[in-house]
Design a protein around this motif. Structure first.
Motif, PDB file in Angstrom:
ATOM      1  N   PRO A  61       0.827  -1.206   0.000  1.00  0.00           N
ATOM      2  CA  PRO A  61       0.000   0.000   0.000  1.00  0.00           C
ATOM      3  C   PRO A  61       0.858   1.251   0.000  1.00  0.00           C
ATOM      4  O   PRO A  61       1.965   1.276   0.545  1.00  0.00           O
ATOM      5  CB  PRO A  61      -0.795  -0.134   1.301  1.00  0.00           C
ATOM      6  CG  PRO A  61       0.022  -1.023   2.165  1.00  0.00           C
ATOM      7  CD  PRO A  61       0.704  -1.981   1.240  1.00  0.00           C
ATOM      8  N   ARG A  62       0.347   2.303  -0.636  1.00  0.00           N
ATOM      9  CA  ARG A  62       1.049   3.584  -0.679  1.00  0.00           C
ATOM     10  C   ARG A  62       0.461   4.495   0.395  1.00  0.00           C
ATOM     11  O   ARG A  62      -0.737   4.751   0.407  1.00  0.00           O
ATOM     12  CB  ARG A  62       0.877   4.220  -2.050  1.00  0.00           C
ATOM     13  CG  ARG A  62       1.572   5.575  -2.205  1.00  0.00           C
ATOM     14  CD  ARG A  62       1.363   6.115  -3.596  1.00  0.00           C
ATOM     15  NE  ARG A  62       1.914   5.216  -4.595  1.00  0.00           N
ATOM     16  CZ  ARG A  62       1.742   5.367  -5.901  1.00  0.00           C
ATOM     17  NH1 ARG A  62       1.008   6.369  -6.360  1.00  0.00           N
ATOM     18  NH2 ARG A  62       2.286   4.510  -6.749  1.00  0.00           N
ATOM     19  N   PRO A  63       1.292   4.984   1.323  1.00  0.00           N
ATOM     20  CA  PRO A  63       0.752   5.825   2.408  1.00  0.00           C
ATOM     21  C   PRO A  63       0.014   7.039   1.864  1.00  0.00           C
ATOM     22  O   PRO A  63       0.403   7.635   0.862  1.00  0.00           O
ATOM     23  CB  PRO A  63       2.011   6.240   3.186  1.00  0.00           C
ATOM     24  CG  PRO A  63       3.021   5.188   2.872  1.00  0.00           C
ATOM     25  CD  PRO A  63       2.735   4.752   1.459  1.00  0.00           C
ATOM     26  N   ASN A  64      -1.052   7.405   2.550  1.00  0.00           N
ATOM     27  CA  ASN A  64      -1.837   8.579   2.179  1.00  0.00           C
ATOM     28  C   ASN A  64      -1.280   9.778   2.945  1.00  0.00           C
ATOM     29  O   ASN A  64      -1.741  10.127   4.035  1.00  0.00           O
ATOM     30  CB  ASN A  64      -3.320   8.353   2.531  1.00  0.00           C
ATOM     31  CG  ASN A  64      -4.209   9.462   2.000  1.00  0.00           C
ATOM     32  OD1 ASN A  64      -3.753  10.585   1.784  1.00  0.00           O
ATOM     33  ND2 ASN A  64      -5.483   9.165   1.819  1.00  0.00           N
ATOM     34  N   VAL A 111      -8.236   5.521  11.255  1.00  0.00           N
ATOM     35  CA  VAL A 111      -7.399   6.623  10.776  1.00  0.00           C
ATOM     36  C   VAL A 111      -6.024   6.099  10.382  1.00  0.00           C
ATOM     37  O   VAL A 111      -5.462   6.478   9.355  1.00  0.00           O
ATOM     38  CB  VAL A 111      -7.285   7.716  11.855  1.00  0.00           C
ATOM     39  CG1 VAL A 111      -6.306   8.798  11.422  1.00  0.00           C
ATOM     40  CG2 VAL A 111      -8.658   8.331  12.134  1.00  0.00           C
ATOM     41  N   GLY A 112      -5.470   5.202  11.197  1.00  0.00           N
ATOM     42  CA  GLY A 112      -4.165   4.627  10.884  1.00  0.00           C
ATOM     43  C   GLY A 112      -4.171   3.839   9.594  1.00  0.00           C
ATOM     44  O   GLY A 112      -3.210   3.910   8.799  1.00  0.00           O
ATOM     45  N   ARG A 113      -5.248   3.108   9.346  1.00  0.00           N
ATOM     46  CA  ARG A 113      -5.334   2.324   8.106  1.00  0.00           C
ATOM     47  C   ARG A 113      -5.436   3.238   6.887  1.00  0.00           C
ATOM     48  O   ARG A 113      -4.858   2.951   5.839  1.00  0.00           O
ATOM     49  CB  ARG A 113      -6.546   1.381   8.157  1.00  0.00           C
ATOM     50  CG  ARG A 113      -6.400   0.240   9.159  1.00  0.00           C
ATOM     51  CD  ARG A 113      -7.503  -0.776   8.966  1.00  0.00           C
ATOM     52  NE  ARG A 113      -7.362  -1.433   7.682  1.00  0.00           N
ATOM     53  CZ  ARG A 113      -8.363  -1.966   6.989  1.00  0.00           C
ATOM     54  NH1 ARG A 113      -9.592  -1.905   7.473  1.00  0.00           N
ATOM     55  NH2 ARG A 113      -8.148  -2.559   5.839  1.00  0.00           N
ATOM     56  N   GLU A 117      -3.912   1.472   3.490  1.00  0.00           N
ATOM     57  CA  GLU A 117      -4.640   0.208   3.434  1.00  0.00           C
ATOM     58  C   GLU A 117      -6.069   0.406   2.939  1.00  0.00           C
ATOM     59  O   GLU A 117      -6.662  -0.509   2.355  1.00  0.00           O
ATOM     60  CB  GLU A 117      -4.650  -0.452   4.820  1.00  0.00           C
ATOM     61  CG  GLU A 117      -3.271  -0.856   5.303  1.00  0.00           C
ATOM     62  CD  GLU A 117      -3.302  -1.423   6.706  1.00  0.00           C
ATOM     63  OE1 GLU A 117      -4.409  -1.746   7.172  1.00  0.00           O
ATOM     64  OE2 GLU A 117      -2.242  -1.542   7.326  1.00  0.00           O
ATOM     65  N   ILE A 118      -6.642   1.575   3.196  1.00  0.00           N
ATOM     66  CA  ILE A 118      -7.969   1.914   2.677  1.00  0.00           C
ATOM     67  C   ILE A 118      -7.757   2.915   1.556  1.00  0.00           C
ATOM     68  O   ILE A 118      -7.539   4.103   1.799  1.00  0.00           O
ATOM     69  CB  ILE A 118      -8.871   2.487   3.786  1.00  0.00           C
ATOM     70  CG1 ILE A 118      -9.089   1.441   4.881  1.00  0.00           C
ATOM     71  CG2 ILE A 118     -10.213   2.949   3.211  1.00  0.00           C
ATOM     72  CD1 ILE A 118      -9.860   1.936   6.071  1.00  0.00           C
ATOM     73  N   ARG A 119      -7.800   2.445   0.342  1.00  0.00           N
ATOM     74  CA  ARG A 119      -7.485   3.304  -0.801  1.00  0.00           C
ATOM     75  C   ARG A 119      -8.635   4.226  -1.154  1.00  0.00           C
ATOM     76  O   ARG A 119      -8.434   5.293  -1.723  1.00  0.00           O
ATOM     77  CB  ARG A 119      -7.114   2.439  -2.013  1.00  0.00           C
ATOM     78  CG  ARG A 119      -5.819   1.649  -1.809  1.00  0.00           C
ATOM     79  CD  ARG A 119      -5.513   0.776  -3.014  1.00  0.00           C
ATOM     80  NE  ARG A 119      -5.389   1.601  -4.211  1.00  0.00           N
ATOM     81  CZ  ARG A 119      -5.891   1.262  -5.396  1.00  0.00           C
ATOM     82  NH1 ARG A 119      -6.598   0.146  -5.526  1.00  0.00           N
ATOM     83  NH2 ARG A 119      -5.721   2.035  -6.440  1.00  0.00           N
ATOM     84  N   CYS A 120      -9.865   3.788  -0.828  1.00  0.00           N
ATOM     85  CA  CYS A 120     -11.035   4.615  -1.108  1.00  0.00           C
ATOM     86  C   CYS A 120     -12.075   4.327  -0.035  1.00  0.00           C
ATOM     87  O   CYS A 120     -12.391   3.155   0.194  1.00  0.00           O
ATOM     88  CB  CYS A 120     -11.591   4.294  -2.494  1.00  0.00           C
ATOM     89  SG  CYS A 120     -12.939   5.387  -3.004  1.00  0.00           S
ATOM     90  N   PRO A 121     -12.591   5.339   0.645  1.00  0.00           N
ATOM     91  CA  PRO A 121     -13.534   5.086   1.740  1.00  0.00           C
ATOM     92  C   PRO A 121     -14.907   4.688   1.215  1.00  0.00           C
ATOM     93  O   PRO A 121     -15.226   4.902   0.041  1.00  0.00           O
ATOM     94  CB  PRO A 121     -13.602   6.441   2.447  1.00  0.00           C
ATOM     95  CG  PRO A 121     -13.373   7.430   1.358  1.00  0.00           C
ATOM     96  CD  PRO A 121     -12.370   6.781   0.432  1.00  0.00           C
ATOM     97  N   HIS A 172      -5.598  -4.148  -2.790  1.00  0.00           N
ATOM     98  CA  HIS A 172      -4.219  -4.158  -2.298  1.00  0.00           C
ATOM     99  C   HIS A 172      -4.161  -4.107  -0.794  1.00  0.00           C
ATOM    100  O   HIS A 172      -3.139  -3.758  -0.211  1.00  0.00           O
ATOM    101  CB  HIS A 172      -3.449  -2.977  -2.897  1.00  0.00           C
ATOM    102  CG  HIS A 172      -3.492  -2.984  -4.399  1.00  0.00           C
ATOM    103  ND1 HIS A 172      -2.894  -3.954  -5.151  1.00  0.00           N
ATOM    104  CD2 HIS A 172      -4.110  -2.155  -5.276  1.00  0.00           C
ATOM    105  CE1 HIS A 172      -3.103  -3.715  -6.439  1.00  0.00           C
ATOM    106  NE2 HIS A 172      -3.845  -2.643  -6.536  1.00  0.00           N
ATOM    107  N   ASP A 173      -5.267  -4.448  -0.138  1.00  0.00           N
ATOM    108  CA  ASP A 173      -5.298  -4.502   1.319  1.00  0.00           C
ATOM    109  C   ASP A 173      -4.465  -5.694   1.766  1.00  0.00           C
ATOM    110  O   ASP A 173      -4.783  -6.833   1.453  1.00  0.00           O
ATOM    111  CB  ASP A 173      -6.754  -4.670   1.791  1.00  0.00           C
ATOM    112  CG  ASP A 173      -6.865  -4.659   3.308  1.00  0.00           C
ATOM    113  OD1 ASP A 173      -7.992  -4.459   3.772  1.00  0.00           O
ATOM    114  OD2 ASP A 173      -5.855  -4.859   4.006  1.00  0.00           O
ATOM    115  N   PRO A 174      -3.374  -5.480   2.519  1.00  0.00           N
ATOM    116  CA  PRO A 174      -2.510  -6.588   2.898  1.00  0.00           C
ATOM    117  C   PRO A 174      -3.179  -7.593   3.813  1.00  0.00           C
ATOM    118  O   PRO A 174      -2.719  -8.702   3.966  1.00  0.00           O
ATOM    119  CB  PRO A 174      -1.347  -5.894   3.622  1.00  0.00           C
ATOM    120  CG  PRO A 174      -1.895  -4.591   4.091  1.00  0.00           C
ATOM    121  CD  PRO A 174      -2.896  -4.190   3.071  1.00  0.00           C
TER     122      PRO A 174
END
Length: 495
Positions: free
Chosen positions: A17-20, A57-59, A64-68, A135-137
């Motif tokens: 995952p790419r950090p937001n 919030v951490g995810r 890990e959450i690319r789109c809410p 892409h959620d690990p």
């Protein structure tokens, strides 16, 4: 993008995952827990219900959450007007939709854990997996588990996943829990034992969150007996074993936290023996797995129960044991709460010096502020709870004016989400005022509690209010007292 269906036992290639970073920048100096509270407040402003916490919030920030989901989208766009999801660092919805998780086992949990609104959206019909991140690990396939556990895992995980997913008033909440219990019994009858997967762990963690949310709103009465069914399901999953050690660890932790949550429902509804049993069960689970965080939580609640059950020396010992095990966890706020539990025990022993020393420690630790190490279950612990617990200490010591002062602050500071606590602190205020010789103010506070009883069902609060009514009986002629007593007498009691 290829389909998510797995046709072989080979694991699928993954992209980290790419950090937001945009979302992290928007959070600013607020802790994840503080930002999560702001998200929940914004949701209430527009009539949404989201269960945002520090973990969510951490995810998001970790990518890990690319789109809410749609509920969160509406909340975020309300919080940051004029921006789009991509402006907030998220991927376009078109790039993550359409990937349905047909598999179970270790894959069944790869869904947005707070997706309680979107399951009814037109583009996501009754499918909690429809918005999973490819892409959620946490959603990587275990081919062997997938092949063996497909149908069983999906059906039984869905039973737990549906637990506590409906809100509304106390009656609706209780009814929804009852339906879950019946569904589990029907689903589990005659089914062969199978090993648990990540989907079960996610469902169990969500069940814990939903119990806490319902209790915050409505109190324990009407929820306790129905909440026991998911707890039995959780321990059945433990008995069956898990496909991976990491999943087993999460199941043990989740089952322990669920036991504490169900124990609290028993505690708050006056079933002290049941609560003691559930807390002991959680403590045993923590000891078996070496889970210090769970052990500290179990001791914390045991101390609170002991105080309420008239065993103040046990309350002191349990609170001190909790502090010993919690010290390496690195959470000043947790240590602050545990010091308050100890203070309550000293107050019950009429040891004013011991109580004052513990209260001073609690205040100093609280002022260090929140940290990433703060447990998720402590979302209720803010300045209002600090004031409320201190009020209870002064009340036990018979210092009614001081107790009333802290109880008033607690009710004023409490976040509106915690309806039960507002009722609790106001009931504490009414009792302190009554015993402190201010019957008119006590009656007014008591009326405010009665106004909340259609939303809150808590034997603890009703018992406090009954005590206040008895104290006020000789003061019927004081302003408002007669009206309070008459209205209180007409309120049906819950059992």
């Amino acid at each position: 993008m290829t389909s998510s269906r797995v046709t072989s036992s080979q694991p699928q290639p993954t992209r980290p995952p790419r950090p937001n970073l945009v979302f992290r920048q928007l959070r600013g100096q607020r802790s994840p827990a503080e930002f999560a509270a702001a998200v929940r407040r914004a949701a209430r402003e527009i009539g949404e219900r989201v269960s945002c916490d520090a973990r969510y919030v951490g995810r998001v920030e970790a990518g890990e959450i690319r789109c809410p989901n749609y509920a969160y989208e509406r909340v975020f766009l309300h919080m940051f007007p004029g921006r789009t999801l991509t402006d907030l660092g998220f991927a376009p919805r078109s790039s993550v939709r359409g990937r349905r998780a047909h598999a179970s086992g270790e894959t069944a949990g790869a869904y947005e854990p707070y997706d309680t609104q979107d399951v009814q959206h037109a583009h996501n019909p009754l499918n909690p997996y429809d918005q999973q991140d490819p892409h959620d690990p946490h959603g990587q396939h275990d081919g062997h588990a997938l092949h063996e556990n497909h149908a069983e895992n999906d059906e039984e995980s869905d039973v737990l996943r549906r637990a506590f997913m409906t809100g509304g008033g106390a009656t609706v909440a209780a009814a929804s829990l009852g339906q879950i219990g019946l569904a589990f019994d029907a689903a589990a009858a005659g089914r062969p034992v199978r090993r648990a997967g990540t989907g079960d762990a996610f469902a169990l963690e969500e069940a814990v969150r939903r119990i806490r949310l319902l209790d915050d709103r409505h109190g324990a009465d009407g929820l306790y007996r129905r909440a026991s069914e998911p707890l039995r399901a959780a321990y059945a999953l433990l008995d069956a074993g898990a496909t991976r050690q990491t999943t087993a660890d999460r199941l043990h932790s989740g089952a322990g936290e669920l036991a504490i949550s169900v124990g609290w429902l028993a505690h708050d509804s006056g079933r002290f023996d049941d609560a003691r049993s559930h807390y002991a069960e959680a403590l045993a689970t923590a000891r078996m797995t070496g889970d210090d965080a769970l052990e500290a939580h179990a001791f914390c609640n045991t101390a609170f129960l002991a105080r309420d059950a008239g065993r103040p020396r046990e309350a002191v010992r349990a609170a001190q044991a909790a502090q010993r095990v919690a010290r390496p966890l690195g959470s000043p706020r947790l240590m602050s709460l545990l010091a308050l539990r100890e203070a309550g025990g000293w107050a019950g022993l009429a040891d004013r010096t011991g109580c004052e020393q513990a209260l001073a420690r609690a205040q100093a630790l609280y002022e260090r502020g929140p940290t990433e190490a703060d447990p998720e279950w402590m979302s209720f612990y803010g300045e209002a709870e600090l004031e409320g617990l201190e009020a209870q200490c002064w009340s036990m010591l018979g210092d009614w004016p001081r107790a009333a002062r802290h109880a008033r602050r607690a009710a004023h500071l409490q976040n509106p989400h915690f309806t039960r606590n507002i009722a609790l602190y106001t009931a504490e205020l009414a009792d302190d005022l009554a015993r402190g010789g201010r019957p008119d103010e006590a009656a007014a506070a008591g009326m405010r509690v009665l106004d909340l009883l259609d939303q809150v069902q808590s034997s603890r609060i009703q018992t406090m209010l009954a005590g206040t009514a008895r104290v006020l009986l000789p003061h019927r002629r004081a302003s408002g007292v007669s009206d309070f007593l008459e209205r209180h007498a007409s309120v049906p009691r819950t059992v």
